[in-house]
Design an enzyme around this catalytic site. Sequence first.
Site, short mmCIF file in Angstrom:
data_model
loop_
_atom_site.label_atom_id
_atom_site.label_comp_id
_atom_site.label_asym_id
_atom_site.label_seq_id
_atom_site.Cartn_x
_atom_site.Cartn_y
_atom_site.Cartn_z
N MET A 124 -8.84 8.36 -0.50
CA MET A 124 -9.69 8.80 0.62
C MET A 124 -10.18 10.22 0.34
SD MET A 124 -7.35 7.43 3.75
CE MET A 124 -6.60 5.80 3.67
N SER B 80 0.86 -1.19 0.00
CA SER B 80 0.00 0.00 0.00
C SER B 80 0.89 1.24 0.00
CB SER B 80 -0.88 0.01 1.25
OG SER B 80 -1.36 1.33 1.47
N MET C 108 -11.77 -5.43 5.95
CA MET C 108 -10.72 -4.56 6.51
C MET C 108 -10.34 -5.07 7.90
SD MET C 108 -10.05 -1.88 4.51
CE MET C 108 -9.19 -0.92 5.69
N ASP D 94 -6.59 -6.25 4.50
CA ASP D 94 -5.95 -4.94 4.38
C ASP D 94 -5.94 -4.23 5.73
OD1 ASP D 94 -6.92 -2.01 2.39
OD2 ASP D 94 -5.18 -2.45 3.64
N HIS E 279 -8.25 1.11 -3.95
CA HIS E 279 -9.18 0.94 -2.82
C HIS E 279 -9.85 2.29 -2.57
CE1 HIS E 279 -9.54 -0.01 1.79
NE2 HIS E 279 -10.71 0.13 1.21
N ASP F 91 -4.64 3.75 -1.78
CA ASP F 91 -5.75 4.07 -0.87
C ASP F 91 -6.27 5.46 -1.16
OD1 ASP F 91 -3.89 2.24 1.46
OD2 ASP F 91 -5.92 1.74 0.81
N MET G 102 -11.99 4.61 -0.58
CA MET G 102 -12.65 4.90 0.69
C MET G 102 -13.30 6.27 0.53
SD MET G 102 -9.63 3.37 3.04
CE MET G 102 -8.50 3.44 1.65
N HIS H 189 -1.16 -1.21 -4.26
CA HIS H 189 -2.43 -0.83 -3.60
C HIS H 189 -2.44 0.68 -3.36
CE1 HIS H 189 -5.92 -1.85 -1.02
NE2 HIS H 189 -5.48 -0.90 -0.22
#
Length: 221
Positions: free
Chosen positions: A40, A11, A140, A178, A69, A38, A71, A36
């Site tokens: 957000m 990540s 998660m 994760d 991913h 993330d 979020m 990966h």
Amino acid sequence: MLGREVKIAPSVLASDFGRLGDEVCRVVEAGADLIHFDVMDGHFVPNLTMGPQLIESVKRYTDCPFDVHLMIANPQNYINDFADAGADFITFHIEIEGSVENTVNLIKARQINAGIAIRPKTPISALFPYLADVDLVLPMSVEPGFGGQKFIMSTLDRIDSLRKKILESDCDVLIEVDGGINLETAPLVLDRGATVLVAGTAIFNSENPRETIRQLRGRVS
Ligand code: DX5
Ligand code: ZN
């Protein structure tokens, strides 16, 4: 049906954003199977990280598949942007207000692997109706929003119930885990049928990322 081949997805949340291209090349060199990202939005989680443009610029550095991913509160509005940016997997959260089914269909319409993630506090059974529709599910093992957190041990029972349901319904879906994945917690999730492991801190803070990735992969591979 659960894939047997273990995939390690560093990540980049734990990387040096100021040298992101080089950081991605470093972990690909060290044996990463996926990268990966993330994403957000400061609404779905109390943190802000990156958007499609950043992912697009990093895509020029490697052919390694990108595992995005989301979020974010309204993933349905951004699927095409992340697909255009080069995402190979797009995972969003089941807790969104919008339609989970429509969002899965938007991802699949772009011939991209579709995943649904779930927060630790959301009942794992919420995923069950979608197992036949997606390529992966992501229970998660930390509260989404930040790297470097401690693995939540109750995730193990959740992976067990997921695996049981997947085997019962004979669905072809991968389990990705994760959050707080390291050399201690990786074997625990591998033993329960997870085959895609996200690790940020454990890999980017490692003296020897190649050795760390090798050990995270464990005996199942
Ligand atoms: C947290 C992110 C995770 C996190 C993993 O919201 O989804 O991917 O970056 O980082 P570590 O491996 O440091 O827990
Ligand atoms: Zn993540």
